[in-house]
Design a protein around this motif. Sequence first.
Motif, PDB file in Angstrom:
ATOM      1  N   ASP A 160     -11.989 -10.470  -0.762  1.00  0.00           N
ATOM      2  CA  ASP A 160     -10.656 -10.037  -0.551  1.00  0.00           C
ATOM      3  C   ASP A 160     -10.497  -9.254   0.651  1.00  0.00           C
ATOM      4  O   ASP A 160      -9.621  -8.989   1.198  1.00  0.00           O
ATOM      5  N   PRO A 173      -4.106  -0.523 -10.660  1.00  0.00           N
ATOM      6  CA  PRO A 173      -4.729  -0.758  -9.285  1.00  0.00           C
ATOM      7  C   PRO A 173      -4.525   0.284  -8.160  1.00  0.00           C
ATOM      8  O   PRO A 173      -3.677   1.012  -8.325  1.00  0.00           O
ATOM      9  N   PHE A 185     -12.864  -2.172  -2.646  1.00  0.00           N
ATOM     10  CA  PHE A 185     -13.254  -2.332  -1.007  1.00  0.00           C
ATOM     11  C   PHE A 185     -12.703  -0.975  -0.353  1.00  0.00           C
ATOM     12  O   PHE A 185     -11.627  -0.672  -0.547  1.00  0.00           O
ATOM     13  N   ASP A 212      -9.577  -2.167  -8.096  1.00  0.00           N
ATOM     14  CA  ASP A 212      -8.875  -2.843  -9.373  1.00  0.00           C
ATOM     15  C   ASP A 212     -10.016  -3.540  -9.948  1.00  0.00           C
ATOM     16  O   ASP A 212     -11.245  -3.530  -9.675  1.00  0.00           O
ATOM     17  N   TYR A 263       0.903  -1.100   0.087  1.00  0.00           N
ATOM     18  CA  TYR A 263       0.146  -0.023   0.039  1.00  0.00           C
ATOM     19  C   TYR A 263       0.810   1.297  -0.137  1.00  0.00           C
ATOM     20  O   TYR A 263       1.908   1.486   0.482  1.00  0.00           O
ATOM     21  N   GLU A 264       0.288   2.335  -0.731  1.00  0.00           N
ATOM     22  CA  GLU A 264       0.864   3.773  -0.229  1.00  0.00           C
ATOM     23  C   GLU A 264      -0.068   4.621   0.472  1.00  0.00           C
ATOM     24  O   GLU A 264      -1.088   4.298   0.894  1.00  0.00           O
ATOM     25  N   MET A 298     -17.747  -2.749   0.228  1.00  0.00           N
ATOM     26  CA  MET A 298     -17.462  -2.700  -1.003  1.00  0.00           C
ATOM     27  C   MET A 298     -17.727  -1.422  -1.480  1.00  0.00           C
ATOM     28  O   MET A 298     -18.863  -0.749  -1.080  1.00  0.00           O
ATOM     29  N   VAL A 299     -16.795  -0.609  -1.971  1.00  0.00           N
ATOM     30  CA  VAL A 299     -16.927   0.802  -2.723  1.00  0.00           C
ATOM     31  C   VAL A 299     -18.211   0.812  -3.467  1.00  0.00           C
ATOM     32  O   VAL A 299     -18.528   0.036  -4.288  1.00  0.00           O
ATOM     33  N   VAL A 341      -9.162   0.098  -1.689  1.00  0.00           N
ATOM     34  CA  VAL A 341      -8.332  -0.759  -2.860  1.00  0.00           C
ATOM     35  C   VAL A 341      -9.356  -0.874  -4.057  1.00  0.00           C
ATOM     36  O   VAL A 341     -10.512  -1.056  -4.082  1.00  0.00           O
ATOM     37  N   ILE A 357     -12.020  -6.889  -7.782  1.00  0.00           N
ATOM     38  CA  ILE A 357     -11.952  -6.916  -6.320  1.00  0.00           C
ATOM     39  C   ILE A 357     -13.233  -7.523  -5.580  1.00  0.00           C
ATOM     40  O   ILE A 357     -14.424  -7.074  -5.942  1.00  0.00           O
ATOM     41  N   ARG A 358     -13.089  -8.350  -4.620  1.00  0.00           N
ATOM     42  CA  ARG A 358     -14.221  -9.088  -4.149  1.00  0.00           C
ATOM     43  C   ARG A 358     -14.291  -8.902  -2.732  1.00  0.00           C
ATOM     44  O   ARG A 358     -13.435  -8.596  -1.885  1.00  0.00           O
ATOM     45  N   THR A 375      -7.854  -9.517   3.578  1.00  0.00           N
ATOM     46  CA  THR A 375      -6.913  -8.295   3.936  1.00  0.00           C
ATOM     47  C   THR A 375      -7.130  -7.967   5.312  1.00  0.00           C
ATOM     48  O   THR A 375      -6.125  -7.665   5.917  1.00  0.00           O
ATOM     49  N   LYS A 398      -4.043   0.878  -4.068  1.00  0.00           N
ATOM     50  CA  LYS A 398      -3.932   0.373  -2.770  1.00  0.00           C
ATOM     51  C   LYS A 398      -3.448   1.536  -1.956  1.00  0.00           C
ATOM     52  O   LYS A 398      -2.095   1.695  -1.998  1.00  0.00           O
TER      53      LYS A 398
END
Lengths: 346, 811
Positions: A228, A189, A310, A221, A128-129, A291-292, A219, A224-225, A232, A191
């Motif tokens: 995930d 992606p 997410f 991409d 991640y950043e 989830m977004v 996150v 993405i589920r 995470t 992150k």
Amino acid sequence: MLMKERLEELKEIAVSALSKVLDPQELNDLRVKYLGKKGELTEVLRGMGSLSAEERPVIGQVANEVRGAIEGLITNLQEKFRAEETAQRLAAETIDVTLPGRPMNAGAVHPLNKVIQDIEDIFIGMGYEIAEGPEVENDFYNFEALNLPKNHPARDMQDSFYVTDEILMRTQTSPVQIRTMQAKKGQGPIKIICPGKVFRRDDDDATHSFQFYQMEGLVVDKNIRMSDLKGTLLQFVQQMYGQDTQIRLRPSFFPFTEPSAEVDVTCVTCGGDGCRICKHTGWLEILGSGMVHPEVLRMGGYDPEEYSGFAFGLGIDRIAMLRYGIDDIRHLYTNDLRFLKQFSRI
Amino acid sequence: MRVSYQWLTDYIDLSDLTAEQVADKIRYAGIEIDVVENRNKGVNKVVVGYVETKGKHPDADKLNVCTVNVGEEELLQIVCGAKNVDAGQKVPVALVGAVMPGGMEIKKAKLRGVASHGMICSAKELGLNDKLLPKEQQEGILVLPEATPVGTPIVDVLAIDDHVLELDLTPNRSDCLSMLGAAYEVAAILGREVKLPKADVDAVSSNAQAKDHVEVSITATELCSHYAARYISGVKIGPSPQWMQNRLMAAGVRPINNIVDITNYVMLEYGQPLHAFDADKLAGGKVGVRLANEGEVLVTLDDQERKLEPSMLLITDGENKAIGIAGVMGGANSEVSAETVNIILESAKFDGGSVRKASRSLGLRSEASIRFEKEVNPEAVIPALNRAAALMAECAGGTVAQGIVESVVSMSEPAVVTLSLAKVNRYLGTSLSAEEVKAIFDRLQFAYTEQGDIVTVSVPKRRGDITVDVDLIEEVARLYGYDNIPTTLIEGATTPGGYTKSQKIRRELRQLLTSMGLYEVVNYSFTHPAQNELFGGLTVGSKAVALSMPMSEERSVLRTSIVPSLLENAAYNRNRKTEDVAIFEVANLYSTDEETLTELPSEQPMFGLLLAGNRQSAQWNLKALKYDFYDAKGVLEAIFTYIGVDQQVRYVSDQPQGYHPGRSASIYLGEQRIGAIGQVHPEIQQNKDLDDTYIAEMQLAPLYEAADFKVTYKSLPRFPSVERDIAVVVATEVAVGDMVSAAREEASELLESIQVFDIYMGEKLGAGKKSVAISLVYRNLERTLTDEEVTEVHGKVVSRLEQSFEAELRK
């Protein structure tokens, strides 16, 4: 054999004298007396010149033996005196090792930043950043773009500090989601985590502060589920709290995620057995996630049919309070050094 | 929302589940339940008694001696202190042997010499929330309706063998602000049927036509999409039946009279707020819906005169006079009273935002407004109206006129949402079959059609929160169980992650400073405007940002300097006997040039430092050492060296605002002024009750920019160095830093290092003079320096000092 006798007599006298020596000075005097350039042994040996060639080696040998014997004794005594002297000196140099050491000033990172740094380390390790955004924010980023249009019941004027109708102190770190998505211009992606200060109109008490810290994660991409998200968060809490830590997701509601979930972790105090801190449930609620929402993706410039993502958020103050057993959030902002000094260790 | 378990069983079969079990299932599926409250706080052996006689206690004025029939052969003599006890009442009687909720045990007793066999109970003694009772019932014993059968256990009469589930609803689940909504939720979780309540209004209708008694017209069509009314004649106002009162109390609603109770009961049941007007108080039998006029006032049911705003929606009568604030509160002028006979019953759909705004600005939140705010279910308007009308016939002796009078502006269609079954699994990471997903929609009672992978769902209007496919996916996920969703790791391209340059520096700085013994602080961003006046000049903008509605003046503007916060910290600690303070803060400061913000203010990352008290406290082997200017400067120098900008920094003594004029400097990075350092101005120190305090503040962005992480190894010297000292006398005002720079310049590359090792002022030198001793180390990296070379360069340094600073060489 007058000479030989004189030598042996000298030896006898010397040995006797040396056996009575009491201090290094006296020893030195005796060494000079017997072995010095003008000493008695030299005196005796001066007569060697008058000896015959046969006698000379014999007497020479005797003289060497006598010198050797006296020298040996003197060396031994010197050693003895030196050892005594060293022992005395060391004894005199003895210090009180129980007195305190000279203090080195310690210093400490504020516990909130300590927690943030630890969380950053974990997420950086996961690729991640760290994203940042303004603390004074546009209504658009703080609310509208997060699926909270004006007049939405979930946004309450009373809860926010407005500067103008359109500008306010951010109430959450979520606006950084939108800013990041816009900056990435629809490409994956993403992150990121974004720790930072947030502000809400709350009367201060032991558990409420009008200013506090949140940390957002996002996150985005293709593919993405929600599974995930679970994976995470499990990875994160296990690094944060240990490998035995588990998570539990409960359905919830946030305008900017769908589905949404509250996330509980195994109580960090009792390990899940139930205690006062977790109100005997074995679980602590520390995260909101989901989830977004497609509307939020769209606002960020991502096509929700192609991308999914997410997001999660947690309160740094709460994490710090749980970790250190701090019972009043206000301690985190009064900067009492008696408080801060407790954190000058790993 | 308080959901009574017993009441819930009207709509759904829960015979195999306890209240706690139901609560767990609801929680698991997504609605938080704070408490499951047992309404029976431990009442046993309390039965209904009939007070046959009441007489005065012979020896106590305030006590009564009653004979009470509790359905047994013998009458009980009970001494009772309540003022309101009287013969002919039905009352709760705690029998001998009963243990009350408060723990009191009822025993045979003598009260002032008179035997008492039990206790007549108040509501509070029964563990009821007496705030929900009329005042007279709160103060004395609980008086029950006349028809209550003697000897019946009170728990049955009051229906308190019940549990209440307190739902803590998120804004999207306002459908559960009703018993039926809760029933649909539980039914979806358990896969059971919902039984709807009876509302057979036709069976109780008279020949009269409602339209002959009431007309409805909506002027404010934007804010009211549907207004329906019924006319009920001949009601007899009185208490509502005990069962209804019990349920209202379980829900936390205070029983008032049969008509009001019915409107509340049906609101709780359907989530549709209703209002009953006294029909005979309404001019012209007409009901209108319009916006308020400027300056209009209305006295509401609570007898408060309310100033109305033009944005408020009103209900009016035939004379266009206000009779209620739509969805918020009715007017006193049309209130149902003991004399009311005919009722106009309202059931309507008002705009949520409008009700919310009105209730906010009036400071009036009611059970009705809370429901309207979140948009009521338009499908419930008519059923709720019919149900209430039927109950008015049943429980208030009314006659319902035929027909509904209504005005319909628009009827929203059910949301039709299409969902790809493949997307469900792609989104959740599950592998659900089409059958499993459809079964969940069946449980939710959502109708759907299917075409290949696509399911088209007609969402009932009660679930207004479901508008897009992911909403349906959430329904699937929560009813399938979040626990059953697998745990996976993100697939796809990996990302390196990490800090940006400025983030890295910020973190490293924190490490550096704490290793030097400083503590990091975190302060509030809000401050008093006066604090911003003390220091400054470092922000981009010239003005502070002010909050439009601050909580206090103390916290009304955003700070433009870190220093005042640090001074506050120092003072706070000093007041607590911590006098040695070494702290720093890294935070954003805010500023603008605009009078009123039209764009975001500038936010600058800033560093602040404060040193006060002792750097070294007295120890058995050390003397105390106070912080001074050079400690603060040393900290900054360490920072500059650490990030590789030390050669670009200058200190200029230009008397920055708020600092001691003779002990302060501005900090320049190249040509840019980035900060200030020095002692706090003595006047400020005094105001803040501080001793000598040293501070520094600087902008971080220019440092982040200039920072140079590159380290290039230089080979270790192979040739010896030569050290030479100079001691010169100069005027006191000469800046030694300038002398050092001049020396450095003159000696150029042969100079390896230079250090000031003594400053002396004394009588011997004369007034206005100081002696400066400097040590210089020379080295040539290529070869050994000769004595002549050193003498030559050193001589140049000396003459430069003599020329530039009128330095006299000390012999």
